[in-house]
Motif scaffolding. Structure first.
Motif, PDB file in Angstrom:
ATOM      1  N   TRP A  29     -11.227  -2.711   0.039  1.00  0.00           N
ATOM      2  CA  TRP A  29     -10.629  -1.817   1.027  1.00  0.00           C
ATOM      3  C   TRP A  29     -11.413  -1.935   2.325  1.00  0.00           C
ATOM      4  O   TRP A  29     -12.654  -1.967   2.314  1.00  0.00           O
ATOM      5  CB  TRP A  29     -10.657  -0.365   0.538  1.00  0.00           C
ATOM      6  N   CYS A  61      -5.972  -2.826   2.209  1.00  0.00           N
ATOM      7  CA  CYS A  61      -6.510  -3.523   1.046  1.00  0.00           C
ATOM      8  C   CYS A  61      -6.395  -5.024   1.312  1.00  0.00           C
ATOM      9  O   CYS A  61      -5.578  -5.466   2.128  1.00  0.00           O
ATOM     10  CB  CYS A  61      -5.778  -3.136  -0.236  1.00  0.00           C
ATOM     11  N   GLN A 103       0.806  -1.211   0.000  1.00  0.00           N
ATOM     12  CA  GLN A 103       0.000   0.000   0.000  1.00  0.00           C
ATOM     13  C   GLN A 103       0.841   1.263   0.000  1.00  0.00           C
ATOM     14  O   GLN A 103       1.974   1.282   0.504  1.00  0.00           O
ATOM     15  CB  GLN A 103      -0.912   0.019   1.229  1.00  0.00           C
ATOM     16  N   CYS A 133      -2.816   0.213  -3.851  1.00  0.00           N
ATOM     17  CA  CYS A 133      -2.486  -1.130  -3.363  1.00  0.00           C
ATOM     18  C   CYS A 133      -1.951  -1.921  -4.548  1.00  0.00           C
ATOM     19  O   CYS A 133      -2.715  -2.366  -5.404  1.00  0.00           O
ATOM     20  CB  CYS A 133      -3.732  -1.777  -2.784  1.00  0.00           C
ATOM     21  N   TYR A 142      -6.361   2.092   7.004  1.00  0.00           N
ATOM     22  CA  TYR A 142      -6.997   1.491   5.844  1.00  0.00           C
ATOM     23  C   TYR A 142      -6.148   0.340   5.319  1.00  0.00           C
ATOM     24  O   TYR A 142      -4.924   0.450   5.227  1.00  0.00           O
ATOM     25  CB  TYR A 142      -7.194   2.529   4.745  1.00  0.00           C
TER      26      TYR A 142
END
Length: 127
Positions: free
Chosen positions: A36, A95, A6, A22, A93
């Motif tokens: 996500w 992925c 990421q 990503c 966050y």
């Protein structure tokens, strides 16, 4: 070697925009869905957006019309464009892929033994 790397994120004022990337390296035969997710301390990780192999996208209600998930298939890179950011979007966050079909992200548990996760990217939105 299969990896999700990421980049992006950071700090922004409310109303601002950020983009997360990503990059997927390796061979992904079970990548039926990429997504996500985000997590704040003390809370369960939640799905934000998913993209399946047919190009269908699904968004959490809280980000609908503000976030856009997309993929560069040549670069094998997943993106999350985040607009009109709000303080409640502040989170780490991630992925992920190879957790199964996209419905698993919102209706099941994407954290399976086969799931690959990115390393995480912090997004902080100040009011």
């Amino acid at each position: 070697q299969k990896r999700l790397v990421q980049s992006g994120g950071g700090s922004v004022e409310a109303g601002g925009s950020l983009k997360l990337s990503c990059a997927a390296t390796g061979y992904w035969p079970r990548a039926d869905c990429m997504g996500w997710f985000r997590q704040v301390p003390g809370k369960k990780r939640e799905a934000v957006a998913t993209l399946d192999t047919d190009g269908k996208t699904v968004y959490a209600d809280s980000v609908e019309d503000r976030f856009t998930i997309s993929k560069d298939y040549q670069q094998n890179t997943l993106y999350l464009h985040m607009n009109d950011l709000k303080p409640e979007d502040t989170a780490m966050y991630y992925c992920a892929t190879e957790f199964g079909a996209c419905w698993v992200a919102f209706g099941g548990d994407a954290d399976t033994p086969d799931t690959y996760w990115g390393q995480g990217t912090q997004v902080t939105v100040s009011s």
